[in-house]
Design an enzyme around this catalytic site. Structure first.
Site, mmCIF file in Angstrom:
data_model
loop_
_atom_site.group_PDB
_atom_site.id
_atom_site.type_symbol
_atom_site.label_atom_id
_atom_site.label_comp_id
_atom_site.label_asym_id
_atom_site.label_seq_id
_atom_site.Cartn_x
_atom_site.Cartn_y
_atom_site.Cartn_z
ATOM 1 N N GLY A 158 0.772 -1.245 0.000
ATOM 2 C CA GLY A 158 0.000 0.000 0.000
ATOM 3 C C GLY A 158 0.798 1.286 0.000
ATOM 4 N N GLU B 18 3.569 4.103 6.311
ATOM 5 C CA GLU B 18 2.350 3.322 6.042
ATOM 6 C C GLU B 18 1.384 4.112 5.165
ATOM 7 O OE1 GLU B 18 0.715 0.817 5.824
ATOM 8 O OE2 GLU B 18 0.675 -0.495 7.557
ATOM 9 N N ASP B 19 0.548 3.388 4.432
ATOM 10 C CA ASP B 19 -0.488 4.057 3.647
ATOM 11 C C ASP B 19 -1.637 4.515 4.535
ATOM 12 O OD1 ASP B 19 -1.216 1.436 4.216
ATOM 13 O OD2 ASP B 19 -2.000 0.982 2.233
ATOM 14 N N ASP C 57 -5.803 1.996 10.485
ATOM 15 C CA ASP C 57 -7.209 1.885 10.865
ATOM 16 C C ASP C 57 -7.276 1.484 12.335
ATOM 17 O OD1 ASP C 57 -9.888 1.395 11.117
ATOM 18 O OD2 ASP C 57 -10.008 -0.148 9.580
ATOM 19 N N LYS D 37 -7.499 6.623 10.069
ATOM 20 C CA LYS D 37 -8.940 6.536 10.309
ATOM 21 C C LYS D 37 -9.177 6.780 11.793
ATOM 22 C CE LYS D 37 -10.332 3.329 6.687
ATOM 23 N NZ LYS D 37 -10.988 2.042 6.407
ATOM 24 N N PHE E 179 -14.195 3.087 3.665
ATOM 25 C CA PHE E 179 -13.175 2.449 2.851
ATOM 26 C C PHE E 179 -12.694 3.358 1.731
ATOM 27 C CE2 PHE E 179 -11.007 -0.769 0.411
ATOM 28 C CZ PHE E 179 -10.466 -1.542 1.417
ATOM 29 N N ASP F 278 -5.776 -0.229 -2.104
ATOM 30 C CA ASP F 278 -6.535 -1.108 -3.005
ATOM 31 C C ASP F 278 -7.865 -1.553 -2.439
ATOM 32 O OD1 ASP F 278 -5.303 -2.872 -0.997
ATOM 33 O OD2 ASP F 278 -6.124 -4.472 -2.237
ATOM 34 N N ARG G 189 -4.940 0.726 -7.054
ATOM 35 C CA ARG G 189 -3.696 1.237 -6.465
ATOM 36 C C ARG G 189 -3.057 2.315 -7.335
ATOM 37 N NH1 ARG G 189 -2.134 -2.052 -2.172
ATOM 38 N NH2 ARG G 189 -2.535 -4.282 -2.360
HETATM 39 P P1 IMP Z 1 -5.016 -1.790 10.651
HETATM 40 O O1 IMP Z 1 -4.126 -2.934 11.030
HETATM 41 O O2 IMP Z 1 -6.455 -2.000 11.081
HETATM 42 O O3 IMP Z 1 -4.498 -0.444 11.118
HETATM 43 O O4 IMP Z 1 -5.157 -1.759 9.077
HETATM 44 C C1 IMP Z 1 -4.124 -1.467 8.330
HETATM 45 C C2 IMP Z 1 -4.156 -2.101 6.957
HETATM 46 O O5 IMP Z 1 -5.481 -2.432 6.486
HETATM 47 C C3 IMP Z 1 -3.630 -1.068 6.014
HETATM 48 O O6 IMP Z 1 -2.231 -1.140 5.912
HETATM 49 C C4 IMP Z 1 -4.346 -1.405 4.741
HETATM 50 O O7 IMP Z 1 -3.617 -2.382 4.030
HETATM 51 C C5 IMP Z 1 -5.662 -1.992 5.164
HETATM 52 N N1 IMP Z 1 -6.723 -0.956 5.134
HETATM 53 C C6 IMP Z 1 -7.383 -0.426 6.192
HETATM 54 N N2 IMP Z 1 -8.311 0.460 5.793
HETATM 55 C C7 IMP Z 1 -8.241 0.504 4.444
HETATM 56 C C8 IMP Z 1 -8.953 1.270 3.431
HETATM 57 O O8 IMP Z 1 -9.847 2.088 3.694
HETATM 58 N N3 IMP Z 1 -8.573 1.053 2.140
HETATM 59 C C9 IMP Z 1 -7.609 0.161 1.787
HETATM 60 N N4 IMP Z 1 -6.916 -0.562 2.695
HETATM 61 C C10 IMP Z 1 -7.227 -0.395 4.015
HETATM 62 MG MG MG Z 2 -0.811 -1.267 4.399
#
Ligand code: IMP
Ligand code: MG
Length: 179
Positions: A45, A99-100, A103, A131, A152, A159, A165
């Site tokens: 990402g 990081e992209d 969440d 987020k 999302f 993606d 992407r």
């Molecule tokens: P976390 O572990 O919940 O913080 O989620 C992180 C990963 O989930 C990110 O690095 C993304 O790969 C994916 N992700 C979370 N939200 C989104 C979104 O809205 N769009 C695309 N990928 C997401």
């Molecule tokens: Mg990611």
């Protein structure tokens, strides 16, 4: 046939993204002057954010990537598998995770724990998107591009089922069920 692209609503234009990324790069350059940081991009990402961010870093630094695969059961705490390690020795180095999107924070939390095993001098976190909400993070996010609601998003590296992407703007995916 319904075009999935019809369900995209632009929330950040490439112009807005570029100017925000540039200012993050300037801040990072000031904060890490003389520290020869290692920027570690989290694949896949972060590839576009990483490329643009690195172009606005004006100090001496090193660049590497790590690849993770996160397994997330519906209620699991999340389990992370390392698919590609860094090539640089991280001992006593200043690391900036790139990081992209953050969440729940689970991915970065696991990554920080993992990197700590290499005994670095410091670990900082830079994310393009955060987020915000009820997330209870137990680490600091030092650099945030944009805060968004828990919906999302795709584009600029992010993606939906590996698609979108390549888009140069960031979009809200309005109806994930259309495929
Ligand atoms: P976390 O572990 O919940 O913080 O989620 C992180 C990963 O989930 C990110 O690095 C993304 O790969 C994916 N992700 C979370 N939200 C989104 C979104 O809205 N769009 C695309 N990928 C997401
Ligand atoms: Mg990611």
């Amino acid at each position: 046939m319904n075009n999935l692209k019809d369900n995209l609503k632009k929330i950040f234009s490439s112009k807005e993204i570029n100017s925000r990324v540039m200012s993050l790069g300037q801040r990072l350059s000031e904060d890490f002057e003389g520290k020869n940081p290692i920027f570690i991009g989290v694949l896949n990402g972060s590839f576009m954010f990483m490329a643009d961010l690195m172009k606005s870093i004006s100090i001496t630094c090193e660049v590497d990537f790590i690849k993770l695969h996160s397994y997330k059961g519906t209620k699991s705490t999340g389990e992370i598998k390392l698919l590609k390690e860094t090539s640089i020795d991280l001992k006593h180095r200043n690391i900036v995770i790139v990081e992209d999107i953050i969440d729940t924070g689970m991915t970065v939390k696991h990554l920080i724990n993992l990197l700590q095993n290499s005994n670095p001098k410091s670990i900082s976190v830079a994310t393009l998107l955060f987020k915000s909400g009820l997330t209870d993070l137990n680490f600091n996010i030092d650099y945030i591009g944009f805060e968004i609601t828990k919906e999302f998003v795709v584009g600029y590296g992010l993606d939906y089922n590996q698609k979108f992407r390549n888009l140069n703007s960031i979009y809200l995916l309005q109806d994930e069920n259309t495929n």
